[in-house]
Design a protein around this motif. Structure first.
Motif, PDB file in Angstrom:
ATOM      1  N   SER A   1       0.852  -1.190   0.000  1.00  0.00           N
ATOM      2  CA  SER A   1       0.000   0.000   0.000  1.00  0.00           C
ATOM      3  C   SER A   1       0.883   1.233   0.000  1.00  0.00           C
ATOM      4  O   SER A   1       1.902   1.272   0.694  1.00  0.00           O
ATOM      5  N   ALA A   2       0.493   2.258  -0.752  1.00  0.00           N
ATOM      6  CA  ALA A   2       1.285   3.490  -0.827  1.00  0.00           C
ATOM      7  C   ALA A   2       1.413   4.176   0.525  1.00  0.00           C
ATOM      8  O   ALA A   2       2.341   4.959   0.759  1.00  0.00           O
ATOM      9  N   GLU A   3       0.460   3.925   1.434  1.00  0.00           N
ATOM     10  CA  GLU A   3       0.471   4.548   2.762  1.00  0.00           C
ATOM     11  C   GLU A   3       1.233   3.728   3.802  1.00  0.00           C
ATOM     12  O   GLU A   3       1.371   4.150   4.947  1.00  0.00           O
ATOM     13  N   LYS A   4       1.755   2.586   3.389  1.00  0.00           N
ATOM     14  CA  LYS A   4       2.409   1.677   4.342  1.00  0.00           C
ATOM     15  C   LYS A   4       3.919   1.958   4.383  1.00  0.00           C
ATOM     16  O   LYS A   4       4.735   1.152   3.928  1.00  0.00           O
ATOM     17  N   PHE A   5       4.271   3.131   4.951  1.00  0.00           N
ATOM     18  CA  PHE A   5       5.690   3.521   5.008  1.00  0.00           C
ATOM     19  C   PHE A   5       6.138   3.923   6.410  1.00  0.00           C
ATOM     20  O   PHE A   5       7.309   4.239   6.630  1.00  0.00           O
ATOM     21  N   HIS A   6       5.265   3.895   7.375  1.00  0.00           N
ATOM     22  CA  HIS A   6       5.591   4.376   8.724  1.00  0.00           C
ATOM     23  C   HIS A   6       6.471   3.373   9.474  1.00  0.00           C
ATOM     24  O   HIS A   6       6.409   2.162   9.226  1.00  0.00           O
ATOM     25  N   ILE A   7       7.294   3.922  10.375  1.00  0.00           N
ATOM     26  CA  ILE A   7       8.246   3.117  11.145  1.00  0.00           C
ATOM     27  C   ILE A   7       7.995   3.361  12.626  1.00  0.00           C
ATOM     28  O   ILE A   7       7.936   4.515  13.070  1.00  0.00           O
ATOM     29  N   LEU A   8       7.879   2.284  13.404  1.00  0.00           N
ATOM     30  CA  LEU A   8       7.710   2.405  14.850  1.00  0.00           C
ATOM     31  C   LEU A   8       8.996   1.984  15.556  1.00  0.00           C
ATOM     32  O   LEU A   8       9.554   0.917  15.273  1.00  0.00           O
ATOM     33  N   SER A   9       9.466   2.833  16.483  1.00  0.00           N
ATOM     34  CA  SER A   9      10.574   2.471  17.366  1.00  0.00           C
ATOM     35  C   SER A   9      10.192   2.855  18.787  1.00  0.00           C
ATOM     36  O   SER A   9       9.080   3.337  19.026  1.00  0.00           O
TER      37      SER A   9
ATOM     38  N   ALA B   1      14.693   7.014  13.676  1.00  0.00           N
ATOM     39  CA  ALA B   1      14.225   5.878  14.459  1.00  0.00           C
ATOM     40  C   ALA B   1      14.760   5.886  15.889  1.00  0.00           C
ATOM     41  O   ALA B   1      14.320   5.081  16.708  1.00  0.00           O
ATOM     42  N   THR B   2      15.703   6.759  16.177  1.00  0.00           N
ATOM     43  CA  THR B   2      16.298   6.840  17.514  1.00  0.00           C
ATOM     44  C   THR B   2      15.424   7.716  18.402  1.00  0.00           C
ATOM     45  O   THR B   2      15.414   8.940  18.267  1.00  0.00           O
ATOM     46  N   ALA B   3      14.710   7.096  19.317  1.00  0.00           N
ATOM     47  CA  ALA B   3      13.716   7.822  20.116  1.00  0.00           C
ATOM     48  C   ALA B   3      14.356   8.451  21.357  1.00  0.00           C
ATOM     49  O   ALA B   3      13.964   8.177  22.487  1.00  0.00           O
ATOM     50  N   GLN B   4      15.366   9.280  21.112  1.00  0.00           N
ATOM     51  CA  GLN B   4      16.005  10.049  22.180  1.00  0.00           C
ATOM     52  C   GLN B   4      16.189  11.479  21.668  1.00  0.00           C
ATOM     53  O   GLN B   4      17.052  11.723  20.807  1.00  0.00           O
TER      54      GLN B   4
ATOM     55  N   ALA C   1       2.019   0.439  22.405  1.00  0.00           N
ATOM     56  CA  ALA C   1       2.480   0.037  21.073  1.00  0.00           C
ATOM     57  C   ALA C   1       1.297  -0.304  20.179  1.00  0.00           C
ATOM     58  O   ALA C   1       1.238   0.103  19.004  1.00  0.00           O
ATOM     59  N   LYS C   2       0.339  -1.025  20.721  1.00  0.00           N
ATOM     60  CA  LYS C   2      -0.840  -1.405  19.934  1.00  0.00           C
ATOM     61  C   LYS C   2      -1.637  -0.188  19.500  1.00  0.00           C
ATOM     62  O   LYS C   2      -2.066  -0.087  18.337  1.00  0.00           O
ATOM     63  N   LEU C   3      -1.814   0.766  20.402  1.00  0.00           N
ATOM     64  CA  LEU C   3      -2.552   1.986  20.070  1.00  0.00           C
ATOM     65  C   LEU C   3      -1.870   2.763  18.951  1.00  0.00           C
ATOM     66  O   LEU C   3      -2.522   3.289  18.043  1.00  0.00           O
TER      67      LEU C   3
ATOM     68  N   PHE D   1       8.210   8.564  11.178  1.00  0.00           N
ATOM     69  CA  PHE D   1       8.765   7.857  12.333  1.00  0.00           C
ATOM     70  C   PHE D   1       7.915   8.149  13.567  1.00  0.00           C
ATOM     71  O   PHE D   1       7.565   9.297  13.839  1.00  0.00           O
ATOM     72  N   HIS D   2       7.603   7.096  14.316  1.00  0.00           N
ATOM     73  CA  HIS D   2       6.737   7.209  15.487  1.00  0.00           C
ATOM     74  C   HIS D   2       7.368   6.435  16.638  1.00  0.00           C
ATOM     75  O   HIS D   2       8.078   5.448  16.423  1.00  0.00           O
ATOM     76  N   TYR D   3       7.043   6.860  17.862  1.00  0.00           N
ATOM     77  CA  TYR D   3       7.685   6.294  19.043  1.00  0.00           C
ATOM     78  C   TYR D   3       6.640   5.852  20.058  1.00  0.00           C
ATOM     79  O   TYR D   3       5.577   6.462  20.200  1.00  0.00           O
ATOM     80  N   SER D   4       6.986   4.803  20.779  1.00  0.00           N
ATOM     81  CA  SER D   4       6.126   4.278  21.823  1.00  0.00           C
ATOM     82  C   SER D   4       7.017   3.852  22.987  1.00  0.00           C
ATOM     83  O   SER D   4       8.201   3.532  22.783  1.00  0.00           O
ATOM     84  N   PRO D   5       6.498   3.828  24.208  1.00  0.00           N
ATOM     85  CA  PRO D   5       7.324   3.414  25.353  1.00  0.00           C
ATOM     86  C   PRO D   5       7.803   1.973  25.208  1.00  0.00           C
ATOM     87  O   PRO D   5       7.040   1.080  24.830  1.00  0.00           O
ATOM     88  N   PHE D   6       9.055   1.764  25.538  1.00  0.00           N
ATOM     89  CA  PHE D   6       9.663   0.428  25.496  1.00  0.00           C
ATOM     90  C   PHE D   6       8.962  -0.492  26.493  1.00  0.00           C
ATOM     91  O   PHE D   6       8.676  -0.102  27.629  1.00  0.00           O
ATOM     92  N   ASN D   7       8.651  -1.693  26.057  1.00  0.00           N
ATOM     93  CA  ASN D   7       8.043  -2.730  26.891  1.00  0.00           C
ATOM     94  C   ASN D   7       6.582  -2.453  27.261  1.00  0.00           C
ATOM     95  O   ASN D   7       6.043  -3.101  28.158  1.00  0.00           O
ATOM     96  N   ASP D   8       5.931  -1.510  26.577  1.00  0.00           N
ATOM     97  CA  ASP D   8       4.525  -1.204  26.854  1.00  0.00           C
ATOM     98  C   ASP D   8       3.665  -1.712  25.694  1.00  0.00           C
ATOM     99  O   ASP D   8       3.581  -1.075  24.633  1.00  0.00           O
ATOM    100  N   ILE D   9       3.039  -2.854  25.882  1.00  0.00           N
ATOM    101  CA  ILE D   9       2.266  -3.491  24.817  1.00  0.00           C
ATOM    102  C   ILE D   9       1.057  -2.655  24.418  1.00  0.00           C
ATOM    103  O   ILE D   9       0.781  -2.458  23.222  1.00  0.00           O
TER     104      ILE D   9
END
Length: 397
Positions: free
Chosen positions: A125-133, A148-151, A176-178, A165-173
């Motif tokens: 999909s043309a919209e499927k380019f986002h990266i989660l770290s 991708a470096t979330a600092q 991450a899902k949201l 690029f998007h960031y979520s808390p480490f170890n928080d399921i």
């Protein structure tokens, strides 16, 4: 022994100040030790920031380098080289991967992984380019890997960063899902063991969730094992500790035996989206570096060698945990194998510099953490000596 060398120049006058450096320059290494131009000896528990897996001047690596240099040092990636083929075959043999891309460094490996994942994603999909770290991650300093470096401290002053690029808390399921539900994601990139971020170990359930979600939604799961892979955790690859297999894995640091070498390992399904001209590198997969890399894989993949890493890691952890009981300033000990961090309750101040003054090289990490990342050949006597020095430094501060 090393000969004292008088330096009559100040490197600060002509180097860009990307690192805070000082003292006499290093001129020689042997085994677990480095020596500076003043003749001072240092017990190396930094290993070139987790690069020197076999210590300094290892005879097998010296012989491999000498033999390859007599044949060919560079021939360009317009052609295969035998050294590349030998190295790549060993990476495939000893991992989940079917295909390998060779480059020069960790940040380049992550750039390649991001590009491969996006190419595959946008075919869906043309919209499927986002990266989660994830928070406290470190993936490199070039623009894609920096994105991708979330600092924030690494990103400050270098905007605008690439989009997506998007960031979520480490170890928080749940978080991450949201986040994953908001966009069309091409990839999730995660370190199973964060090193720079403070020696933070991923929860098994967190990694299993990422694997299941990525599979269900055709997202590439990238494991950044640049610092935690290649034997550092007591298994050849860190992912083996969790029973979670990625689609892409990035390697560098120890994999080249001290020479610049990085790798992107991936499945056939990922690799099938990449065509000639999509990506490249002039120096990546340098034959001399690959010759060392092949030796590294042979040595580090040996179960007997890995057992010694496990033994050394357990012994070092026990010694550091004893220090934590002795010194109230220590919050705790974290990590796996021979990638351990001592986290302090307050700012470290000049602690790492004081260790160096006392002949011990260690590396600072985020969250008031001191990293112990010795060469994988470390002996129990070296650990005793290192912990004694560290103990004395803490007491003196």
């Amino acid at each position: 022994m090393t000969t004292k060398i008088t330096m009559d120049i100040d490197p600060e006058e002509f180097f860009v100040h990307t690192y805070k450096r000082g003292g006499a320059p290093m001129v020689r290494g042997s085994g677990m030790y480095l020596y500076d131009s003043d003749g001072k000896e240092y017990l190396d528990f930094g290993a070139g920031i987790a690069v020197n897996a076999l210590g300094h001047a290892h005879p097998v690596l010296l012989e491999a380098l000498r033999n390859q240099a007599e044949l060919v040092i560079h021939s360009s990636n317009l052609y295969y080289s035998k050294a590349q083929i030998d190295f790549a075959l060993k990476l495939v043999k000893h991992s989940f991967a079917s295909k390998v891309f060779l480059c020069n460094s960790g940040t380049e490996a992550n750039e390649g992984a991001i590009k491969f994942a996006r190419k595959r994603g946008t075919k869906i999909s043309a919209e499927k380019f986002h990266i989660l770290s994830f928070s406290d991650s470190f993936h490199g300093r070039t623009y894609g890997s920096l994105g991708a470096t979330a600092q924030p401290k690494f990103q400050a002053g270098f905007g605008p960063l690439p989009e997506g690029f998007h960031y979520s808390p480490f170890n928080d399921i749940e978080c991450a899902k949201l986040t994953l539900e908001k966009y069309g994601f091409a990839a999730i990139i995660v370190e199973p063991l964060q090193a720079e971020g403070g020696v933070n170990v991923a929860d098994s359930e967190f990694l299993k969730f990422l694997r299941e979600y990525a599979t269900e939604h055709s997202i590439a799961l990238i494991f950044d094992e640049i610092q935690c892979g290649t034997g550092r955790c007591g298994s050849l690859w860190c992912y083996e500790q969790f029973g979670v297999v990625p689609d892409i894995m990035t390697l560098a640091k120890p994999i080249g035996g001290g020479l610049p070498l990085g790798a992107v390992l991936c499945t056939d399904e990922i690799a099938s989206c990449i065509y000639p001209g999509d990506h490249g590198t002039t120096f990546g997969g340098n034959p001399a570096a690959c010759a060392l890399g092949a030796q590294i894989i042979d040595i580090v993949s040996d179960p007997v060698f890995l057992k010694k890493v496990q033994t050394g890691g357990n012994y070092l952890r026990a010694k550091l945990e004893a220090l934590a009981k002795k010194h109230s300033s220590i919050e705790g000990v974290r990590g796996i194998g021979l990638l351990l961090g001592v986290r302090f309750k307050d700012d470290l101040g000049p602690m790492v510099d004081r260790c160096k003054e006392n002949g011990l090289l260690v590396v600072r990490a985020n969250m008031n953490t001191v990293r112990f990342i010795p060469p994988l050949i470390v002996g129990l006597d070296h650990i005793d000596k290192a912990v004694d020095i560290f103990d004395n430094v803490i007491s003196s501060m």
